[in-house]
Design a protein around this motif. Structure first.
Motif, short mmCIF file in Angstrom:
data_model
loop_
_atom_site.label_atom_id
_atom_site.label_comp_id
_atom_site.label_asym_id
_atom_site.label_seq_id
_atom_site.Cartn_x
_atom_site.Cartn_y
_atom_site.Cartn_z
N TRP A 81 -33.37 22.16 -31.34
CA TRP A 81 -32.01 21.70 -31.04
C TRP A 81 -31.42 21.08 -32.29
O TRP A 81 -32.03 20.22 -32.93
N ALA A 82 -30.21 21.53 -32.66
CA ALA A 82 -29.53 21.04 -33.86
C ALA A 82 -28.12 20.59 -33.49
O ALA A 82 -27.24 21.44 -33.30
N PRO A 83 -27.88 19.28 -33.36
CA PRO A 83 -26.53 18.81 -33.05
C PRO A 83 -25.61 18.93 -34.26
O PRO A 83 -26.07 18.97 -35.40
N VAL A 84 -24.32 19.00 -34.00
CA VAL A 84 -23.37 19.01 -35.11
C VAL A 84 -23.17 17.56 -35.58
O VAL A 84 -23.03 16.65 -34.76
N VAL A 85 -23.21 17.36 -36.89
CA VAL A 85 -23.08 16.02 -37.47
C VAL A 85 -22.03 16.08 -38.58
O VAL A 85 -22.18 16.86 -39.53
N LYS A 86 -21.00 15.27 -38.45
CA LYS A 86 -19.99 15.20 -39.51
C LYS A 86 -20.55 14.43 -40.71
O LYS A 86 -21.47 13.63 -40.58
N ARG A 87 -19.98 14.70 -41.88
CA ARG A 87 -20.47 14.08 -43.10
C ARG A 87 -20.47 12.54 -42.99
O ARG A 87 -21.44 11.89 -43.39
N VAL A 88 -19.40 11.97 -42.43
CA VAL A 88 -19.29 10.51 -42.37
C VAL A 88 -20.30 9.92 -41.38
O VAL A 88 -20.56 8.71 -41.41
N GLU A 89 -20.87 10.77 -40.51
CA GLU A 89 -21.83 10.29 -39.51
C GLU A 89 -23.26 10.52 -39.93
O GLU A 89 -24.20 10.14 -39.21
N SER A 90 -23.48 11.15 -41.07
CA SER A 90 -24.83 11.61 -41.43
C SER A 90 -25.82 10.46 -41.64
O SER A 90 -26.98 10.54 -41.19
N LEU A 159 -20.70 30.14 -32.65
CA LEU A 159 -19.61 29.26 -32.19
C LEU A 159 -18.38 30.07 -31.82
O LEU A 159 -17.72 29.80 -30.81
N ARG A 160 -18.07 31.07 -32.62
CA ARG A 160 -16.88 31.90 -32.34
C ARG A 160 -17.05 32.72 -31.08
O ARG A 160 -16.13 32.86 -30.28
N GLU A 161 -18.25 33.30 -30.90
CA GLU A 161 -18.47 34.21 -29.78
C GLU A 161 -18.85 33.49 -28.49
O GLU A 161 -18.74 34.06 -27.40
N GLY A 162 -19.34 32.25 -28.62
CA GLY A 162 -19.70 31.49 -27.43
C GLY A 162 -20.93 32.00 -26.71
O GLY A 162 -21.13 31.73 -25.52
N ALA A 163 -21.78 32.75 -27.41
CA ALA A 163 -22.98 33.34 -26.80
C ALA A 163 -24.08 33.42 -27.85
O ALA A 163 -23.82 33.32 -29.05
N PRO A 164 -25.34 33.59 -27.40
CA PRO A 164 -26.43 33.73 -28.37
C PRO A 164 -26.21 34.92 -29.30
O PRO A 164 -25.79 35.99 -28.85
N VAL A 165 -26.45 34.73 -30.57
CA VAL A 165 -26.35 35.81 -31.54
C VAL A 165 -27.66 35.91 -32.31
O VAL A 165 -28.38 34.92 -32.45
N SER A 166 -27.93 37.09 -32.83
CA SER A 166 -29.20 37.36 -33.49
C SER A 166 -29.02 37.55 -34.99
O SER A 166 -28.00 38.09 -35.44
N PRO A 189 -24.65 28.45 -29.02
CA PRO A 189 -23.84 27.23 -29.06
C PRO A 189 -23.90 26.47 -27.73
O PRO A 189 -24.10 27.06 -26.67
N VAL A 190 -23.75 25.16 -27.81
CA VAL A 190 -23.64 24.31 -26.62
C VAL A 190 -22.36 23.50 -26.77
O VAL A 190 -22.19 22.77 -27.75
N TYR A 191 -21.44 23.64 -25.79
CA TYR A 191 -20.12 23.01 -25.88
C TYR A 191 -20.03 21.75 -25.03
O TYR A 191 -20.77 21.58 -24.04
N ARG A 192 -19.10 20.89 -25.40
CA ARG A 192 -18.95 19.59 -24.74
C ARG A 192 -18.56 19.74 -23.27
O ARG A 192 -19.02 18.97 -22.42
N ASP A 193 -17.70 20.71 -22.96
CA ASP A 193 -17.29 20.88 -21.56
C ASP A 193 -18.02 22.04 -20.88
O ASP A 193 -17.65 22.47 -19.80
N GLN A 206 -15.32 21.43 -30.52
CA GLN A 206 -15.73 21.30 -29.12
C GLN A 206 -17.24 21.43 -28.92
O GLN A 206 -17.73 21.29 -27.79
N THR A 207 -17.99 21.68 -29.98
CA THR A 207 -19.42 21.92 -29.81
C THR A 207 -20.24 20.64 -29.88
O THR A 207 -19.90 19.70 -30.60
N LYS A 208 -21.33 20.62 -29.12
CA LYS A 208 -22.33 19.55 -29.22
C LYS A 208 -23.34 19.88 -30.31
O LYS A 208 -23.89 19.00 -30.97
N GLY A 209 -23.61 21.17 -30.46
CA GLY A 209 -24.60 21.62 -31.41
C GLY A 209 -25.05 23.02 -31.06
O GLY A 209 -24.38 23.72 -30.28
N VAL A 210 -26.18 23.44 -31.61
CA VAL A 210 -26.70 24.77 -31.34
C VAL A 210 -28.19 24.70 -31.02
O VAL A 210 -28.91 23.85 -31.54
#
Length: 317
Positions: A81-90, A159-166, A189-193, A206-210
């Motif tokens: 699991w890899a959450p999205v982290v902004k630079r200022v939050e790293s 993130l663009r497709e909203g589904a698992p990609v290989s 991708p895993v989205y907030r809503d 809108q993503t939580k992470g991947v």
């Protein structure tokens, strides 16, 4: 003599037709087992994605509870699991991750020589926070999936497709301890809503992470040909777009050495596509399979064949 020859010809033709039918049934059964073996980890990955969609904040305990029973399945290298982290939050993220894991945690990349190094400043990161990966490198925690060019494009595509990609088949020492192992990486991708945003440009916000999983293609394919019993058929995994591009092959043990006669089943290769993978399976009979599945000709057939052999002998004496 002509009557005996006609009878033998009909007998052999019937035997060949029976053998052809047996081969097609066996090939369909084997390709079904191979397709199921490849579908299983992808279905499990999609289920894990739905679980993370439905939770407010992805938890390590829920991840571990889901992954532990399946992590030892053949062909599965690991999940992460890899959450999205902004630079200022790293910086605070690294501190909190270290407390969660009970060890030092740093967002990093792999250098060209394979050593870990601190990731340079980026607008955002996708560092692996936790995972289950008994066969992967132990220093994958903190690896920024958006750091390497090929992984970054994979994350952004997901993130663009909203589904698992290989990733397609690749050699990835970071994910596969076998330096020559053919690896396939999936990112989801895993989205907030819990669902993909209407506009692809809003996906990152809108993503939580991947979620990420890695598969050992050769191990998965070999196991699918061993289960439930090793097949005597020869199977080859091919690229669907380029049928000459072989990904891997199952070659059964040569159990036909020393056979008095070699059997033949012309034009007998069978092909089956693996939907969603871009691959197809080619199945061929081997001499061992033909010998094990050749129909019993019985007394009439043997008598007809014996008649032909006697006639042939008399022609040369």
């Amino acid at each position: 003599c002509r009557a005996r020859g006609s009878q033998a010809t009909l007998t052999l033709r019937s035997a060949r037709d029976q053998l052809q039918q047996r081969f097609r049934l066996a090939a369909h059964e084997r390709t079904g087992l191979i397709a199921a073996a490849f579908d299983q980890p992808l279905q499990q990955f999609s289920t894990l994605q739905r679980v993370f969609h439905s939770t407010g904040k992805p938890e390590r305990s829920a991840f571990t509870h889901f992954v532990e029973p399946i992590i030892t399945h053949p062909g599965i290298l690991g999940f992460g699991w890899a959450p999205v982290v902004k630079r200022v939050e790293s910086t605070p993220f690294e501190h909190n991750a270290g407390r969660l894991l009970g060890r030092q945690y740093e967002i990093g990349d792999f250098a060209a020589n394979g050593a870990r190094e601190r990731a340079p400043e980026r607008d955002f990161y996708f560092p692996i926070l936790f995972g289950q990966a008994p066969r992967m490198r132990q220093d994958l925690l903190g690896l920024d999936l958006s750091g390497q060019k090929n992984k970054r494009s994979l994350v952004l595509q997901a993130l663009r497709e909203g589904a698992p990609v290989s990733s397609g088949v690749l050699f990835s020492p970071a994910f596969n301890p076998d330096a020559n192992g053919k690896t396939l990486i999936f990112v989801a991708p895993v989205y907030r809503d819990g669902k993909a945003p209407a506009k692809p440009e809003d996906a990152l916000a809108q993503t939580k992470g991947v979620l990420v999983t890695a598969l050992d293609i050769e191990q998965l394919f070999q196991q699918s040909n061993r289960h439930p019993t090793p097949t005597l058929l020869r199977t080859t995994l091919l690229d669907a777009a380029d049928g000459s591009l072989e990904i891997t092959r199952w070659e059964p043990a040569d159990m036909a050495r020393g056979m008095l006669f070699r059997l033949d089943l012309p034009n007998s290769a069978l092909y089956k596509d693996l939907p969603g993978w871009g691959w197809r399976v080619k199945v061929e009979p081997t001499q061992a399979w033909l010998a094990a599945n050749a129909p019993d000709l019985g007394r009439p057939g043997l008598a007809a064949l014996a008649g032909i052999l006697v006639t042939l002998l008399t022609m040369f004496v």
